[in-house]
Scaffold this motif. Structure first.
Motif, short mmCIF file in Angstrom:
data_model
loop_
_atom_site.label_atom_id
_atom_site.label_comp_id
_atom_site.label_asym_id
_atom_site.label_seq_id
_atom_site.Cartn_x
_atom_site.Cartn_y
_atom_site.Cartn_z
N GLY A 88 0.82 -1.22 0.00
CA GLY A 88 0.00 0.00 0.00
C GLY A 88 0.85 1.27 0.00
O GLY A 88 0.55 2.23 -0.72
N ALA A 89 1.93 1.27 0.79
CA ALA A 89 2.81 2.44 0.83
C ALA A 89 3.51 2.64 -0.51
O ALA A 89 3.65 3.77 -1.00
CB ALA A 89 3.83 2.28 1.95
N THR A 91 2.42 1.67 -3.45
CA THR A 91 1.40 2.13 -4.39
C THR A 91 1.11 3.61 -4.21
O THR A 91 0.99 4.36 -5.19
CB THR A 91 0.10 1.32 -4.21
OG1 THR A 91 0.40 -0.07 -4.38
CG2 THR A 91 -0.97 1.74 -5.20
N ALA A 92 1.01 4.06 -2.98
CA ALA A 92 0.77 5.47 -2.71
C ALA A 92 1.94 6.33 -3.20
O ALA A 92 1.73 7.41 -3.78
CB ALA A 92 0.54 5.69 -1.22
N ALA A 93 3.18 5.86 -2.99
CA ALA A 93 4.35 6.62 -3.44
C ALA A 93 4.38 6.71 -4.96
O ALA A 93 4.62 7.79 -5.53
CB ALA A 93 5.62 5.97 -2.91
N GLY A 95 1.85 6.44 -6.99
CA GLY A 95 0.73 7.29 -7.40
C GLY A 95 1.05 8.77 -7.23
O GLY A 95 0.72 9.60 -8.09
N ALA A 96 1.71 9.12 -6.13
CA ALA A 96 2.07 10.52 -5.89
C ALA A 96 3.07 11.00 -6.94
O ALA A 96 2.95 12.12 -7.46
CB ALA A 96 2.64 10.68 -4.48
N TRP A 98 3.48 9.75 -9.95
CA TRP A 98 2.78 9.80 -11.24
C TRP A 98 1.94 11.08 -11.35
O TRP A 98 1.95 11.75 -12.38
CB TRP A 98 1.90 8.56 -11.38
CG TRP A 98 1.13 8.53 -12.68
CD1 TRP A 98 1.61 8.27 -13.92
CD2 TRP A 98 -0.25 8.79 -12.83
NE1 TRP A 98 0.61 8.35 -14.85
CE2 TRP A 98 -0.56 8.67 -14.20
CE3 TRP A 98 -1.28 9.12 -11.94
CZ2 TRP A 98 -1.82 8.87 -14.70
CZ3 TRP A 98 -2.56 9.31 -12.44
CH2 TRP A 98 -2.82 9.18 -13.82
#
Length: 107
Positions: A88-89, A91-93, A95-96, A98
């Protein structure tokens, strides 16, 4: 030093109308010095606590160590939960990053 007992009345704190009677008892120099020493120690402890709380780099080190310890404990007790948190971390990184690249490209 006087041998009389002084009586003073103080209003209680926080708006209460009750009165508190405090009797001042005569004290010796030794007692006064001991009280002053206790007050100095208490003041030093208070200042140390304030310094500890306001020292942001130290607080960050303490918090990061605490997070590391808790993550290690979680990894030992439940490795799948730790893997989910890491995924999850990540993926969040990603996404940020991107979204940031996309925002720069739109300019």
């Amino acid at each position: 030093m006087s041998t009389e007992v002084n009586t003073t009345t103080h209003e209680a704190v926080r708006g209460s109308v009750e009165a508190v009677t405090v009797e001042a008892v005569p004290r010796t120099k030794t007692e006064l010095r001991a009280e002053a020493a206790r007050a100095r120690v208490e003041l030093a402890q208070t200042l140390d606590a304030i310094e500890y709380r306001l020292n942001v780099p130290r607080q960050l080190r303490v918090r990061s160590r605490l997070v590391n310890v808790r993550l290690r404990e979680l990894g030992e007790k439940n490795p799948l939960a730790l893997a989910g948190i890491v995924l999850g971390a990540a993926t969040a990184a990603v996404g940020a990053v991107w979204l940031g690249v996309r925002a720069v490209q739109r300019r």
